[in-house]
Design a protein around this motif. Sequence first.
Motif, short mmCIF file in Angstrom:
data_model
loop_
_atom_site.label_atom_id
_atom_site.label_comp_id
_atom_site.label_asym_id
_atom_site.label_seq_id
_atom_site.Cartn_x
_atom_site.Cartn_y
_atom_site.Cartn_z
N ARG A 25 50.82 47.73 54.32
CA ARG A 25 51.59 48.93 54.70
C ARG A 25 53.01 48.56 55.10
NH1 ARG A 25 49.50 52.40 59.11
NH2 ARG A 25 51.28 53.62 58.49
N ALA A 26 53.16 47.45 55.82
CA ALA A 26 54.49 47.01 56.23
C ALA A 26 55.32 46.63 55.02
CB ALA A 26 54.38 45.84 57.20
N MET A 27 54.72 45.97 54.05
CA MET A 27 55.44 45.60 52.83
C MET A 27 55.84 46.84 52.04
SD MET A 27 53.37 42.25 51.52
CE MET A 27 54.28 42.16 49.97
N ARG A 28 54.92 47.80 51.94
CA ARG A 28 55.25 49.04 51.22
C ARG A 28 56.35 49.81 51.94
NH1 ARG A 28 49.21 50.99 49.62
NH2 ARG A 28 49.02 49.74 47.73
N TRP A 83 64.62 43.21 58.03
CA TRP A 83 63.58 42.68 57.17
C TRP A 83 63.84 43.08 55.73
CZ3 TRP A 83 60.54 39.64 60.06
CH2 TRP A 83 60.43 39.92 61.42
N TYR A 84 63.39 42.27 54.81
CA TYR A 84 63.51 42.60 53.39
C TYR A 84 62.38 41.92 52.63
CZ TYR A 84 65.51 37.91 53.18
OH TYR A 84 65.69 36.55 53.29
N LEU A 85 62.04 42.50 51.49
CA LEU A 85 61.03 41.89 50.62
C LEU A 85 61.66 40.75 49.83
CD1 LEU A 85 59.16 44.93 49.06
CD2 LEU A 85 58.22 43.24 50.61
N THR A 86 60.95 39.65 49.74
CA THR A 86 61.42 38.55 48.89
C THR A 86 61.01 38.86 47.46
OG1 THR A 86 59.37 37.30 49.19
CG2 THR A 86 61.16 36.87 50.75
N VAL A 87 61.45 38.05 46.54
CA VAL A 87 61.06 38.22 45.13
C VAL A 87 59.55 38.08 45.01
CG1 VAL A 87 61.29 37.23 42.83
CG2 VAL A 87 63.29 37.38 44.32
N GLU A 88 58.99 37.13 45.74
CA GLU A 88 57.54 36.94 45.71
C GLU A 88 56.82 38.15 46.30
OE1 GLU A 88 54.21 33.64 47.13
OE2 GLU A 88 56.33 33.26 47.49
N GLY A 89 57.39 38.76 47.33
CA GLY A 89 56.81 39.96 47.92
C GLY A 89 56.84 41.14 46.97
N GLU A 90 57.94 41.31 46.25
CA GLU A 90 58.04 42.38 45.25
C GLU A 90 57.02 42.15 44.14
OE1 GLU A 90 62.11 42.40 44.04
OE2 GLU A 90 62.79 43.32 45.90
N GLN A 91 56.86 40.90 43.73
CA GLN A 91 55.88 40.56 42.69
C GLN A 91 54.46 40.87 43.18
OE1 GLN A 91 56.54 39.38 39.56
NE2 GLN A 91 54.37 39.55 39.12
N TYR A 92 54.18 40.56 44.43
CA TYR A 92 52.86 40.83 44.99
C TYR A 92 52.56 42.33 44.95
CZ TYR A 92 48.85 40.81 48.10
OH TYR A 92 47.60 40.97 48.61
N LEU A 93 53.52 43.15 45.35
CA LEU A 93 53.32 44.59 45.33
C LEU A 93 53.13 45.12 43.91
CD1 LEU A 93 55.80 45.94 48.01
CD2 LEU A 93 53.31 45.84 48.14
N ARG A 94 53.88 44.59 42.97
CA ARG A 94 53.74 45.00 41.56
C ARG A 94 52.34 44.66 41.04
NH1 ARG A 94 59.10 43.49 40.12
NH2 ARG A 94 58.26 41.41 40.13
N ASP A 95 51.87 43.46 41.37
CA ASP A 95 50.54 43.02 40.89
C ASP A 95 49.42 43.71 41.62
OD1 ASP A 95 51.88 41.32 39.20
OD2 ASP A 95 51.52 39.52 40.41
N TYR A 96 49.64 44.14 42.86
CA TYR A 96 48.60 44.78 43.66
C TYR A 96 48.24 46.15 43.12
CZ TYR A 96 45.97 46.46 47.63
OH TYR A 96 44.98 46.96 48.43
N ARG A 97 49.22 46.87 42.65
CA ARG A 97 49.01 48.24 42.18
C ARG A 97 48.16 48.25 41.00
NH1 ARG A 97 55.27 49.57 42.80
NH2 ARG A 97 55.28 49.42 45.01
#
Length: 64
Positions: free
Chosen positions: A11-14, A50-64
Motif C-alpha cells: 500500500r505504501a508503494m502504491r 520518498w520515491y519509488l526506485t526503478v526496481e520498485g516500479e518494476q515490482y509494482l508492474r510485475d505484481y499487477r
Amino acid sequence: MKKIVTYTQLRAMRALDSKNTSYDPHHRPRGSLERLVKKGLVGGDRKNGWYLTVEGEQYLRDYR
C-alpha cells in the motif's frame, strides 16, 4: 529471488506511485518505507521525501 513485501508495504508503494489510481499522498507509514529502502524498492528518507526506485516500479508492474 522475489522480495517479500507485506500488504502494508505494498500500500505504501502504491501510494508513492503517482501513475496509479490508488495514489494517496497521505498514506506514508514511515516504518514500512524504511524497510522498503533496505529492500531497494523505495528511496529517500523522511526529511527529503520518498520515491519509488526503478526496481520498485518494476515490482509494482510485475505484481499487477
